[in-house]
Design a protein around this motif. Structure first.
Motif, mmCIF file in Angstrom:
data_model
loop_
_atom_site.group_PDB
_atom_site.id
_atom_site.type_symbol
_atom_site.label_atom_id
_atom_site.label_comp_id
_atom_site.label_asym_id
_atom_site.label_seq_id
_atom_site.Cartn_x
_atom_site.Cartn_y
_atom_site.Cartn_z
ATOM 1 N N LYS A 1 39.803 39.600 43.556
ATOM 2 C CA LYS A 1 39.947 38.615 43.487
ATOM 3 C C LYS A 1 40.661 37.702 41.744
ATOM 4 O O LYS A 1 40.762 38.840 40.944
ATOM 5 C CB LYS A 1 38.383 37.939 42.855
ATOM 6 C CG LYS A 1 37.257 38.635 44.022
ATOM 7 C CD LYS A 1 35.764 38.420 43.769
ATOM 8 C CE LYS A 1 34.491 38.942 44.647
ATOM 9 N NZ LYS A 1 33.674 38.215 44.766
ATOM 10 N N PRO A 2 41.026 36.879 41.668
ATOM 11 C CA PRO A 2 41.587 35.777 40.570
ATOM 12 C C PRO A 2 40.673 36.006 39.722
ATOM 13 O O PRO A 2 39.471 36.000 39.429
ATOM 14 C CB PRO A 2 41.638 34.402 41.418
ATOM 15 C CG PRO A 2 42.125 34.331 42.840
ATOM 16 C CD PRO A 2 40.719 35.772 43.038
ATOM 17 N N GLY A 3 41.136 36.642 38.604
ATOM 18 C CA GLY A 3 41.149 36.352 37.162
ATOM 19 C C GLY A 3 39.286 38.054 36.716
ATOM 20 O O GLY A 3 39.112 38.145 35.833
ATOM 21 N N ARG B 1 46.735 44.835 45.462
ATOM 22 C CA ARG B 1 46.315 43.706 44.933
ATOM 23 C C ARG B 1 45.940 42.751 44.932
ATOM 24 O O ARG B 1 45.145 41.735 44.416
ATOM 25 C CB ARG B 1 47.044 43.373 44.144
ATOM 26 C CG ARG B 1 48.707 42.576 44.552
ATOM 27 C CD ARG B 1 49.534 41.842 42.871
ATOM 28 N NE ARG B 1 50.372 43.533 42.549
ATOM 29 C CZ ARG B 1 50.807 43.934 41.095
ATOM 30 N NH1 ARG B 1 49.858 42.904 40.345
ATOM 31 N NH2 ARG B 1 51.685 44.876 40.516
ATOM 32 N N SER B 2 46.631 42.551 45.828
ATOM 33 C CA SER B 2 45.875 40.700 46.801
ATOM 34 C C SER B 2 44.308 41.218 47.374
ATOM 35 O O SER B 2 43.900 39.614 47.506
ATOM 36 C CB SER B 2 46.976 40.834 48.099
ATOM 37 O OG SER B 2 46.049 42.019 49.023
ATOM 38 N N ASP C 1 33.755 41.107 35.367
ATOM 39 C CA ASP C 1 33.817 41.665 34.556
ATOM 40 C C ASP C 1 34.056 42.353 33.262
ATOM 41 O O ASP C 1 33.322 42.873 32.518
ATOM 42 C CB ASP C 1 33.713 39.982 33.577
ATOM 43 C CG ASP C 1 32.945 39.642 33.182
ATOM 44 O OD1 ASP C 1 31.874 40.247 33.310
ATOM 45 O OD2 ASP C 1 32.803 38.579 31.774
ATOM 46 N N ASN D 1 35.749 44.082 42.195
ATOM 47 C CA ASN D 1 35.759 43.077 42.445
ATOM 48 C C ASN D 1 34.157 42.904 42.507
ATOM 49 O O ASN D 1 33.626 42.105 41.808
ATOM 50 C CB ASN D 1 35.699 42.581 44.162
ATOM 51 C CG ASN D 1 37.495 41.798 44.036
ATOM 52 O OD1 ASN D 1 38.137 42.499 43.811
ATOM 53 N ND2 ASN D 1 37.341 42.294 45.560
ATOM 54 N N SER E 1 38.839 48.565 45.322
ATOM 55 C CA SER E 1 38.672 47.143 45.205
ATOM 56 C C SER E 1 37.636 46.267 45.679
ATOM 57 O O SER E 1 37.348 45.825 44.311
ATOM 58 C CB SER E 1 39.776 46.250 46.221
ATOM 59 O OG SER E 1 41.706 46.995 46.020
#
Length: 368
Positions: A52-54, A48-49, A32, A28, A24
């Motif tokens: 990072k968002p996005g 999944r927590s 992208d 991160n 993870s």
């Protein structure tokens, strides 16, 4: 703009644990640059927590057939084809059927990542698993391992070509883990004036053998004001809580439960202790090093090789609770030794195990 490479990650579980947390962190870091599909074969997707968002990552539990190897392999191949990944990444023994499904007639490039074993393989390799790995990994592009112990196992026991085995040590964010601890983390814990804290961070599973830590802690002389901080959760917790009561130390043991902000609590610990039956290159040791903690551990995996000379004497044979207790007594009784060990550990983490090196190595694996 070129399409994002699609990476399909297959985990035995995506519950909180060293490997899902490390991957993870890597996902991160790259943001992208890649698109990810993350599968949990046993269902839990708690980690999944950590994403990072996005981040372009889809996390899901795999719901394929559970009986009959030929049927499972056909279903796996259908799933891989439906996702059309550029790279298949399989993790540890629990995902080797996916490695085999791709090996029989390759659908995409495949990299297998092996980070360690469960309690059933703590002492020796299981022959049927050795032969299965040999077959399943025959056409993998690379086998990525974090420890020298695993390099030897993959080449000498699994008989995989040495040119395919890539050693990538785990890395740690030295800046984050060198910060001061934060009040209220873990919730309900407060360090008392004059006390020394022994602590560990681990899922409460059998192979982490926290029971031995409790037993050693109970044998320490009462001349030191100490408490034991256990950070992590798992199915062993009720048993361990009962054992703490049986040993008469329940009032000095803190079961903190799961915490996602380990960097904000390691500073409360004076001596980090690890009593696992099996490890390779544990992230918790790296985090404790970066946090400047003195470390007492059983000699498993690469732990002794990871630590600087100033801390090596406190890595003891895993057969000897007495040796571990003596290490703890020395560290508890000598502030200067604790501080020297902690400072040397922090320097070693910064010089050898900075996360940037790990990220660069994984980038080469993903883009090969």
């Amino acid at each position: 703009m070129p399409a994002q490479p699609h990476l399909l990650h297959v985990f035995p579980t995506f519950a909180h644990g060293g490997v899902p947390i490390r991957i993870s962190t890597i996902i991160n870091h790259f943001g992208d640059r890649y698109r990810h599909t993350v599968l949990s074969l046993d269902g839990p997707t708690d980690c999944r927590s950590r994403l990072k968002p996005g981040i372009p990552a889809k996390v899901e539990a795999y719901d394929g057939p559970s009986t009959g190897l030929p049927g499972r392999l056909r279903a796996i191949r259908r799933y891989i084809k439906s996702q059309a990944p550029d790279l298949l990444l399989t993790f540890n023994w629990g995902a080797t059927e996916w490695a085999l499904a791709n090996t029989l007639s390759p659908i995409c490039r495949h990299v297998h990542l092996e980070s360690g074993f469960g309690v059933e393989e703590a002492e020796r390799q299981i022959p049927r698993r050795v032969y299965f790995r040999r077959l399943a990994l025959a056409r993998a592009s690379q086998i990525v391992v974090p420890s020298f112990t695993l390099v030897r196992i993959a080449s000498d026991i699994w008989k995989l070509p040495r040119r395919k085995i890539t050693h990538i040590p785990n890395g740690v964010d030295c800046v984050t883990f060198s910060r001061a601890p934060v009040e209220g983390i873990p919730p309900g814990f407060e360090k008392r004036p004059g006390e020394l804290i022994l602590g560990t961070v681990a899922p409460l599973r059998a192979e982490k053998n926290i029971a031995r830590l409790l037993q050693v802690f109970a044998q320490l002389p009462e001349s030191h004001t100490t408490r034991l901080l256990l950070v992590g959760d798992g199915d062993q917790r009720p048993h361990l809580e009962a054992l703490a009561t049986e040993l008469g130390v329940a009032d000095r043991v803190v079961f903190a439960g799961h915490c996602e902000e380990i960097d904000k609590l390691l500073g409360w610990i004076d001596i980090f202790v690890m009593t696992s039956d099996t490890e390779q290159m544990p992230n918790s040791i790296l985090q404790a090093m970066a946090s400047g903690r003195a470390i007492a551990s059983f000699d498993v995996g690469d732990v002794k090789a990871m630590l600087p000379d100033a801390n090596k004497d406190f890595v003891t044979p895993k057969e000897s609770d007495v040796a571990l207790r003596r290490s703890l007594e020395t560290l508890l009784g000598d502030t200067a030794v604790r501080e020297q060990s902690g400072a040397a550990n922090r320097a070693q983490a910064e010089e050898v195990y900075a996360a940037e090196r790990m990220f660069a190595a994984y980038e080469k694996v993903f883009d090969a």
